[in-house]
Design a protein around this motif. Sequence first.
Motif, PDB file in Angstrom:
ATOM      1  N   SER A   1      10.954  70.351  24.127  1.00 14.70           N
ATOM      2  CA  SER A   1      10.698  71.121  25.354  1.00 14.70           C
ATOM      3  C   SER A   1      10.190  70.218  26.470  1.00 14.70           C
ATOM      4  CB  SER A   1       9.713  72.260  25.085  1.00 14.70           C
ATOM      5  OG  SER A   1       8.410  71.769  24.851  1.00 14.70           O
ATOM      6  N   ARG A   2       9.358  69.239  26.118  1.00 22.67           N
ATOM      7  CA  ARG A   2       8.879  68.286  27.124  1.00 22.67           C
ATOM      8  C   ARG A   2      10.037  67.445  27.655  1.00 22.67           C
ATOM      9  NH1 ARG A   2       3.919  66.562  23.498  1.00 22.67           N
ATOM     10  NH2 ARG A   2       2.490  68.225  24.064  1.00 22.67           N
ATOM     11  N   ARG A   3      10.894  67.013  26.746  1.00 22.47           N
ATOM     12  CA  ARG A   3      12.024  66.149  27.122  1.00 22.47           C
ATOM     13  C   ARG A   3      12.939  66.828  28.133  1.00 22.47           C
ATOM     14  NH1 ARG A   3      15.010  61.254  27.032  1.00 22.47           N
ATOM     15  NH2 ARG A   3      17.032  61.995  27.678  1.00 22.47           N
ATOM     16  N   ILE A   4      13.197  68.140  27.932  1.00 26.37           N
ATOM     17  CA  ILE A   4      14.149  68.831  28.800  1.00 26.37           C
ATOM     18  C   ILE A   4      13.468  69.731  29.828  1.00 26.37           C
ATOM     19  CG2 ILE A   4      16.017  68.657  27.117  1.00 26.37           C
ATOM     20  CD1 ILE A   4      15.510  71.560  26.358  1.00 26.37           C
ATOM     21  N   SER A   5      12.153  69.614  29.923  1.00 25.35           N
ATOM     22  CA  SER A   5      11.355  70.306  30.956  1.00 25.35           C
ATOM     23  C   SER A   5      11.498  71.822  30.924  1.00 25.35           C
ATOM     24  CB  SER A   5      11.700  69.776  32.354  1.00 25.35           C
ATOM     25  OG  SER A   5      11.467  68.396  32.422  1.00 25.35           O
TER      26      SER A   5
ATOM     27  N   SER B   1       9.610  75.367  28.655  1.00 26.43           N
ATOM     28  CA  SER B   1       8.458  75.689  27.816  1.00 26.43           C
ATOM     29  C   SER B   1       8.846  75.634  26.342  1.00 26.43           C
ATOM     30  CB  SER B   1       7.907  77.080  28.169  1.00 26.43           C
ATOM     31  OG  SER B   1       8.785  78.080  27.693  1.00 26.43           O
ATOM     32  N   ASP B   2       7.859  75.359  25.502  1.00 26.75           N
ATOM     33  CA  ASP B   2       8.155  75.343  24.075  1.00 26.75           C
ATOM     34  C   ASP B   2       8.523  76.744  23.581  1.00 26.75           C
ATOM     35  OD1 ASP B   2       5.483  76.106  24.422  1.00 26.75           O
ATOM     36  OD2 ASP B   2       4.846  75.216  22.532  1.00 26.75           O
ATOM     37  N   ARG B   3       8.044  77.757  24.267  1.00 24.39           N
ATOM     38  CA  ARG B   3       8.427  79.131  23.923  1.00 24.39           C
ATOM     39  C   ARG B   3       9.932  79.343  24.136  1.00 24.39           C
ATOM     40  NH1 ARG B   3       5.992  84.654  26.548  1.00 24.39           N
ATOM     41  NH2 ARG B   3       7.076  86.062  25.131  1.00 24.39           N
ATOM     42  N   THR B   4      10.454  78.784  25.206  1.00 27.45           N
ATOM     43  CA  THR B   4      11.893  78.863  25.474  1.00 27.45           C
ATOM     44  C   THR B   4      12.678  78.198  24.354  1.00 27.45           C
ATOM     45  OG1 THR B   4      11.570  78.955  27.865  1.00 27.45           O
ATOM     46  CG2 THR B   4      13.722  78.193  27.090  1.00 27.45           C
ATOM     47  N   VAL B   5      12.246  77.012  23.944  1.00 26.21           N
ATOM     48  CA  VAL B   5      12.933  76.297  22.864  1.00 26.21           C
ATOM     49  C   VAL B   5      12.856  77.117  21.578  1.00 26.21           C
ATOM     50  CG1 VAL B   5      12.927  74.218  21.430  1.00 26.21           C
ATOM     51  CG2 VAL B   5      12.648  74.032  23.901  1.00 26.21           C
ATOM     52  N   ARG B   6      11.731  77.733  21.314  1.00 26.65           N
ATOM     53  CA  ARG B   6      11.611  78.564  20.104  1.00 26.65           C
ATOM     54  C   ARG B   6      12.571  79.756  20.155  1.00 26.65           C
ATOM     55  NH1 ARG B   6       6.129  77.450  20.800  1.00 26.65           N
ATOM     56  NH2 ARG B   6       5.723  79.505  21.655  1.00 26.65           N
ATOM     57  N   ARG B   7      12.746  80.343  21.343  1.00 27.56           N
ATOM     58  CA  ARG B   7      13.702  81.462  21.473  1.00 27.56           C
ATOM     59  C   ARG B   7      15.126  80.989  21.226  1.00 27.56           C
ATOM     60  NH1 ARG B   7      10.722  82.869  26.204  1.00 27.56           N
ATOM     61  NH2 ARG B   7      12.512  82.273  27.451  1.00 27.56           N
ATOM     62  N   TRP B   8      15.460  79.811  21.740  1.00 28.60           N
ATOM     63  CA  TRP B   8      16.791  79.250  21.482  1.00 28.60           C
ATOM     64  C   TRP B   8      16.961  78.974  19.985  1.00 28.60           C
ATOM     65  CZ3 TRP B   8      16.448  74.879  25.674  1.00 28.60           C
ATOM     66  CH2 TRP B   8      16.593  75.431  26.950  1.00 28.60           C
ATOM     67  N   ALA B   9      15.935  78.373  19.382  1.00 28.18           N
ATOM     68  CA  ALA B   9      16.014  77.994  17.965  1.00 28.18           C
ATOM     69  C   ALA B   9      16.147  79.225  17.059  1.00 28.18           C
ATOM     70  CB  ALA B   9      14.798  77.179  17.570  1.00 28.18           C
ATOM     71  N   SER B  10      15.539  80.317  17.457  1.00 28.22           N
ATOM     72  CA  SER B  10      15.615  81.532  16.639  1.00 28.22           C
ATOM     73  C   SER B  10      16.920  82.286  16.859  1.00 28.22           C
ATOM     74  CB  SER B  10      14.437  82.454  16.954  1.00 28.22           C
ATOM     75  OG  SER B  10      14.599  83.036  18.252  1.00 28.22           O
ATOM     76  N   GLY B  11      17.647  81.927  17.914  1.00 24.20           N
ATOM     77  CA  GLY B  11      18.878  82.630  18.246  1.00 24.20           C
ATOM     78  C   GLY B  11      18.649  83.842  19.140  1.00 24.20           C
ATOM     79  N   ALA B  12      17.393  84.063  19.558  1.00 24.64           N
ATOM     80  CA  ALA B  12      17.081  85.200  20.425  1.00 24.64           C
ATOM     81  C   ALA B  12      17.726  85.055  21.797  1.00 24.64           C
ATOM     82  CB  ALA B  12      15.571  85.354  20.577  1.00 24.64           C
ATOM     83  N   ASP B  13      17.821  83.823  22.285  1.00 27.46           N
ATOM     84  CA  ASP B  13      18.463  83.523  23.565  1.00 27.46           C
ATOM     85  C   ASP B  13      19.487  82.419  23.362  1.00 27.46           C
ATOM     86  OD1 ASP B  13      16.877  85.334  24.983  1.00 27.46           O
ATOM     87  OD2 ASP B  13      15.411  83.809  25.554  1.00 27.46           O
TER      88      ASP B  13
ATOM     89  N   VAL C   1      21.413  78.986  24.380  1.00 26.20           N
ATOM     90  CA  VAL C   1      21.062  77.723  25.016  1.00 26.20           C
ATOM     91  C   VAL C   1      21.981  77.533  26.218  1.00 26.20           C
ATOM     92  CG1 VAL C   1      20.889  75.231  24.694  1.00 26.20           C
ATOM     93  CG2 VAL C   1      20.405  76.759  22.777  1.00 26.20           C
ATOM     94  N   PRO C   2      21.440  77.325  27.430  1.00 22.11           N
ATOM     95  CA  PRO C   2      22.288  77.099  28.596  1.00 22.11           C
ATOM     96  C   PRO C   2      23.172  75.863  28.411  1.00 22.11           C
ATOM     97  CG  PRO C   2      20.017  77.485  29.262  1.00 22.11           C
ATOM     98  CD  PRO C   2      20.024  77.323  27.771  1.00 22.11           C
ATOM     99  N   SER C   3      24.364  75.919  28.958  1.00 25.30           N
ATOM    100  CA  SER C   3      25.326  74.834  28.742  1.00 25.30           C
ATOM    101  C   SER C   3      24.825  73.492  29.267  1.00 25.30           C
ATOM    102  CB  SER C   3      26.671  75.176  29.377  1.00 25.30           C
ATOM    103  OG  SER C   3      26.525  75.389  30.766  1.00 25.30           O
ATOM    104  N   GLY C   4      24.043  73.477  30.319  1.00 26.39           N
ATOM    105  CA  GLY C   4      23.531  72.217  30.859  1.00 26.39           C
ATOM    106  C   GLY C   4      22.615  71.486  29.901  1.00 26.39           C
ATOM    107  N   VAL C   5      22.016  72.214  28.982  1.00 24.24           N
ATOM    108  CA  VAL C   5      21.114  71.591  28.009  1.00 24.24           C
ATOM    109  C   VAL C   5      21.882  70.645  27.094  1.00 24.24           C
ATOM    110  CG1 VAL C   5      19.569  72.097  26.055  1.00 24.24           C
ATOM    111  CG2 VAL C   5      19.427  73.452  28.153  1.00 24.24           C
ATOM    112  N   TYR C   6      23.178  70.952  26.848  1.00 24.77           N
ATOM    113  CA  TYR C   6      24.010  70.074  26.019  1.00 24.77           C
ATOM    114  C   TYR C   6      23.977  68.648  26.542  1.00 24.77           C
ATOM    115  CZ  TYR C   6      26.398  74.300  24.240  1.00 24.77           C
ATOM    116  OH  TYR C   6      26.709  75.498  23.684  1.00 24.77           O
ATOM    117  N   TYR C   7      24.091  68.483  27.849  1.00 27.39           N
ATOM    118  CA  TYR C   7      24.116  67.148  28.444  1.00 27.39           C
ATOM    119  C   TYR C   7      22.782  66.438  28.272  1.00 27.39           C
ATOM    120  CZ  TYR C   7      28.545  68.497  30.480  1.00 27.39           C
ATOM    121  OH  TYR C   7      29.844  68.902  30.655  1.00 27.39           O
ATOM    122  N   GLU C   8      21.693  67.187  28.438  1.00 30.65           N
ATOM    123  CA  GLU C   8      20.373  66.587  28.257  1.00 30.65           C
ATOM    124  C   GLU C   8      20.168  66.166  26.806  1.00 30.65           C
ATOM    125  OE1 GLU C   8      17.013  68.290  30.471  1.00 30.65           O
ATOM    126  OE2 GLU C   8      18.465  69.800  31.128  1.00 30.65           O
ATOM    127  N   LEU C   9      20.615  66.990  25.865  1.00 33.96           N
ATOM    128  CA  LEU C   9      20.479  66.650  24.445  1.00 33.96           C
ATOM    129  C   LEU C   9      21.338  65.437  24.090  1.00 33.96           C
ATOM    130  CD1 LEU C   9      20.445  70.199  22.849  1.00 33.96           C
ATOM    131  CD2 LEU C   9      18.494  68.711  23.335  1.00 33.96           C
TER     132      LEU C   9
END
Length: 102
Positions: A23-27, A29-41, A43-51
């Motif tokens: 979450s720090r790396r891609i700016s 919140s860690d809560r957002t990353v947890r929602r993505w990881a759980s499948g609740a939300d 992941v925006p396509s732009g995050v692919y490039y950052e990863l």
Amino acid sequence: MSSKLLSNVGEALYGPRWQTELSRRISVSDRTVRRWASGADDVPSGVYYELLGALTERAVELDDVIAEVSAMLKLPAGGEQARSIPVPQIEMRPRRDKESGK
């Protein structure tokens, strides 16, 4: 991106406690990353490039360290040769606690 792929990327980069560091790396919140990881939300396509950028940076760092260790061992340069060299198994004994003697 599936939550499994996100987890794989996170663990590859930062180990088992990856969500806060990622979450720090891609700016975000860690809560957002947890929602993505759980499948609740999703992941925006732009995050692919950052990863991909983070993974590429780590790969370059690892390649550099592999080259340094290979040079110290006087092995041929290049990661493929180093990866194919058998690593001796070393038995690790647990440390004794100085106070308890265990």
